[in-house]
Design a protein around this motif. Structure first.
Motif, PDB file in Angstrom:
ATOM      1  N   LEU A 254      43.997  51.839  30.255  1.00  3.91           N
ATOM      2  CA  LEU A 254      44.169  50.464  29.783  1.00  3.91           C
ATOM      3  C   LEU A 254      44.305  49.495  30.966  1.00  3.91           C
ATOM      4  O   LEU A 254      43.758  48.383  30.940  1.00  3.91           O
ATOM      5  CB  LEU A 254      45.388  50.365  28.875  1.00  3.91           C
ATOM      6  N   ILE A 255      45.004  49.925  31.999  1.00  2.00           N
ATOM      7  CA  ILE A 255      45.137  49.086  33.190  1.00  2.00           C
ATOM      8  C   ILE A 255      43.773  48.862  33.835  1.00  2.00           C
ATOM      9  O   ILE A 255      43.425  47.739  34.229  1.00  2.00           O
ATOM     10  CB  ILE A 255      46.118  49.734  34.187  1.00  2.00           C
ATOM     11  N   GLU A 256      42.973  49.933  33.923  1.00  2.00           N
ATOM     12  CA  GLU A 256      41.624  49.800  34.497  1.00  2.00           C
ATOM     13  C   GLU A 256      40.744  48.908  33.623  1.00  2.00           C
ATOM     14  O   GLU A 256      39.920  48.142  34.145  1.00  2.00           O
ATOM     15  CB  GLU A 256      40.983  51.177  34.662  1.00  2.00           C
ATOM     16  N   ALA A 257      40.922  48.991  32.295  1.00  2.32           N
ATOM     17  CA  ALA A 257      40.140  48.139  31.383  1.00  2.32           C
ATOM     18  C   ALA A 257      40.485  46.672  31.596  1.00  2.32           C
ATOM     19  O   ALA A 257      39.609  45.799  31.560  1.00  2.32           O
ATOM     20  CB  ALA A 257      40.400  48.548  29.931  1.00  2.32           C
ATOM     21  N   LEU A 258      41.764  46.383  31.811  1.00  2.00           N
ATOM     22  CA  LEU A 258      42.185  45.006  32.088  1.00  2.00           C
ATOM     23  C   LEU A 258      41.590  44.505  33.403  1.00  2.00           C
ATOM     24  O   LEU A 258      41.080  43.382  33.490  1.00  2.00           O
ATOM     25  CB  LEU A 258      43.707  44.935  32.146  1.00  2.00           C
ATOM     26  N   LYS A 259      41.641  45.347  34.426  1.00  2.00           N
ATOM     27  CA  LYS A 259      41.092  44.952  35.726  1.00  2.00           C
ATOM     28  C   LYS A 259      39.598  44.677  35.638  1.00  2.00           C
ATOM     29  O   LYS A 259      39.097  43.682  36.182  1.00  2.00           O
ATOM     30  CB  LYS A 259      41.353  46.060  36.751  1.00  2.00           C
ATOM     31  N   LEU A 260      38.867  45.568  34.963  1.00  2.00           N
ATOM     32  CA  LEU A 260      37.420  45.382  34.863  1.00  2.00           C
ATOM     33  C   LEU A 260      37.078  44.160  34.032  1.00  2.00           C
ATOM     34  O   LEU A 260      36.126  43.438  34.332  1.00  2.00           O
ATOM     35  CB  LEU A 260      36.759  46.632  34.277  1.00  2.00           C
ATOM     36  N   ALA A 261      37.843  43.892  32.972  1.00  2.00           N
ATOM     37  CA  ALA A 261      37.600  42.714  32.148  1.00  2.00           C
ATOM     38  C   ALA A 261      37.716  41.439  32.979  1.00  2.00           C
ATOM     39  O   ALA A 261      36.896  40.516  32.871  1.00  2.00           O
ATOM     40  CB  ALA A 261      38.572  42.669  30.978  1.00  2.00           C
ATOM     41  N   VAL A 262      38.742  41.372  33.828  1.00  2.00           N
ATOM     42  CA  VAL A 262      38.914  40.207  34.708  1.00  2.00           C
ATOM     43  C   VAL A 262      37.737  40.073  35.660  1.00  2.00           C
ATOM     44  O   VAL A 262      37.169  38.995  35.847  1.00  2.00           O
ATOM     45  CB  VAL A 262      40.236  40.330  35.504  1.00  2.00           C
ATOM     46  N   GLU A 263      37.325  41.199  36.229  1.00  2.00           N
ATOM     47  CA  GLU A 263      36.204  41.209  37.173  1.00  2.00           C
ATOM     48  C   GLU A 263      34.906  40.738  36.519  1.00  2.00           C
ATOM     49  O   GLU A 263      34.182  39.895  37.053  1.00  2.00           O
ATOM     50  CB  GLU A 263      36.037  42.612  37.741  1.00  2.00           C
ATOM     51  N   LEU A 264      34.636  41.257  35.326  1.00  2.00           N
ATOM     52  CA  LEU A 264      33.399  40.901  34.630  1.00  2.00           C
ATOM     53  C   LEU A 264      33.419  39.458  34.149  1.00  2.00           C
ATOM     54  O   LEU A 264      32.390  38.774  34.155  1.00  2.00           O
ATOM     55  CB  LEU A 264      33.161  41.856  33.456  1.00  2.00           C
ATOM     56  N   ALA A 265      34.580  38.999  33.690  1.00  2.00           N
ATOM     57  CA  ALA A 265      34.690  37.618  33.224  1.00  2.00           C
ATOM     58  C   ALA A 265      34.460  36.640  34.388  1.00  2.00           C
ATOM     59  O   ALA A 265      33.853  35.582  34.206  1.00  2.00           O
ATOM     60  CB  ALA A 265      36.057  37.381  32.604  1.00  2.00           C
ATOM     61  N   GLN A 266      34.924  36.989  35.548  1.00  5.72           N
ATOM     62  CA  GLN A 266      34.736  36.133  36.715  1.00  5.72           C
ATOM     63  C   GLN A 266      33.278  36.133  37.177  1.00  5.72           C
ATOM     64  O   GLN A 266      32.806  35.134  37.728  1.00  5.72           O
ATOM     65  CB  GLN A 266      35.646  36.592  37.859  1.00  5.72           C
ATOM     66  N   ALA A 267      32.573  37.233  36.915  1.00  4.89           N
ATOM     67  CA  ALA A 267      31.174  37.325  37.349  1.00  4.89           C
ATOM     68  C   ALA A 267      30.229  36.602  36.405  1.00  4.89           C
ATOM     69  O   ALA A 267      29.137  36.205  36.782  1.00  4.89           O
ATOM     70  CB  ALA A 267      30.759  38.807  37.445  1.00  4.89           C
ATOM     71  N   ALA A 268      30.665  36.418  35.152  1.00  8.78           N
ATOM     72  CA  ALA A 268      29.776  35.828  34.125  1.00  8.78           C
ATOM     73  C   ALA A 268      29.500  34.344  34.418  1.00  8.78           C
ATOM     74  O   ALA A 268      30.323  33.646  34.975  1.00  8.78           O
ATOM     75  CB  ALA A 268      30.409  35.970  32.761  1.00  8.78           C
TER      76      ALA A 268
END
Length: 268
Positions: A254-268
């Motif tokens: 879940l922690i990794e999912a949160l980190k990746l979500a932030v990363e992907l949202a910033q890239a969009a």
């Protein structure tokens, strides 16, 4: 930061209450709360579609309790696609240095072959190519496509799906400029030397590709839904009802999912 008329302190999560149908008992399923699970999802979907939220991160869901409430439900991926009116979505897991996408998701083994079609595979490869470029910033994604049958059908002696469906779909995608290759026998697709030259593998079904990824990253893998108009990530595991209320559940995925979500949202 503020959301609507709610002011948030930096670093503090804002919890929005969605009432349960009936008081919960850790580890015990109650169909009376089946609609509660969907109410939470619907709230998150609405927030993402309206621009209130930048991304959605979901915890594991117990599909059976929703179905036992009389609501047909096959999984987050399918539900999100329907609610977001996405023409085609793709389930991809990320972890252990791998990205593994699925041509089919939650189907009985007996239903897999007839659900693998030329059109469906081409659409899947298009979504993969587009979102790997947009979300993951890969300029030209290289996608390895698994065969369905042992040895990719052994020239038709072990099944003709690889020759008649998968190979033509890969060729059509390649002709459209997508760097896809295959079908490749699944037992040799995931060898390290081959994966070095790839950005993603496309497996034909759930238990063909995910055991490999989960062996490499279980507890730290992330499920990503591609093809949605917003970022959605999730964990790589189920609900672990036997651990509910014990304090022993591992939050790593879940922690990794949160980190990746932030990363992907910033890239969009």
């Amino acid at each position: 930061m503020a959301i609507g008329d709610r002011t948030l302190l930096a670093g503090c999560p804002n919890i929005e209450h969605v009432p349960l149908g009936r008081p919960r008992v850790p580890g015990k399923l109650d169909p009376a709360n089946g609609r509660y699970v969907l109410a939470i999802l619907d709230r998150a979907i609405r927030g993402c579609l309206e621009g209130e939220f930048d991304a959605m991160v979901t915890a594991p869901v117990q599909k059976s309790v929703i179905n036992d409430a009389g609501i047909p439900f096959t999984g987050h991926t399918e539900y999100l696609a329907e609610k977001a009116r996405s023409a085609h979505v793709v389930m991809m897991l990320v972890g252990g240095g791998l990205r593994v996408a699925l041509a089919t998701t939650h189907l009985p083994v007996s239903e897999i072959s007839k659900n693998i079609t030329h059109e469906g595979l081409v659409r899947t490869l298009r979504v993969l190519d587009a979102d790997l470029k947009k979300r993951f910033r890969i300029a030209r994604p290289r996608i390895l496509v698994a065969g369905l049958n042992p040895h990719s059908g052994e020239s038709g002696h072990l099944g003709r799906e690889d020759i008649e469906v998968i190979a033509p779909a890969v060729a059509a995608a390649a002709a459209a400029g997508i760097a896809a290759s295959g079908p490749i026998p699944a037992d040799t697709l995931f060898v390290p030397e081959r994966l070095k030259a790839a950005d993603c593998a496309l497996a034909m079904y759930h238990d063909q590709g995910l055991p490999v990824l989960k062996y490499a990253s279980f507890g730290g893998g992330v499920n990503v839904t591609l093809g949605l108009p917003f970022v959605r990530t999730s964990v790589d595991h189920g609900t672990a009802l036997d651990l509910a209320g014990t304090g022993k559940a591992d939050p790593g995925s879940l922690i990794e999912a949160l980190k990746l979500a932030v990363e992907l949202a910033q890239a969009a």
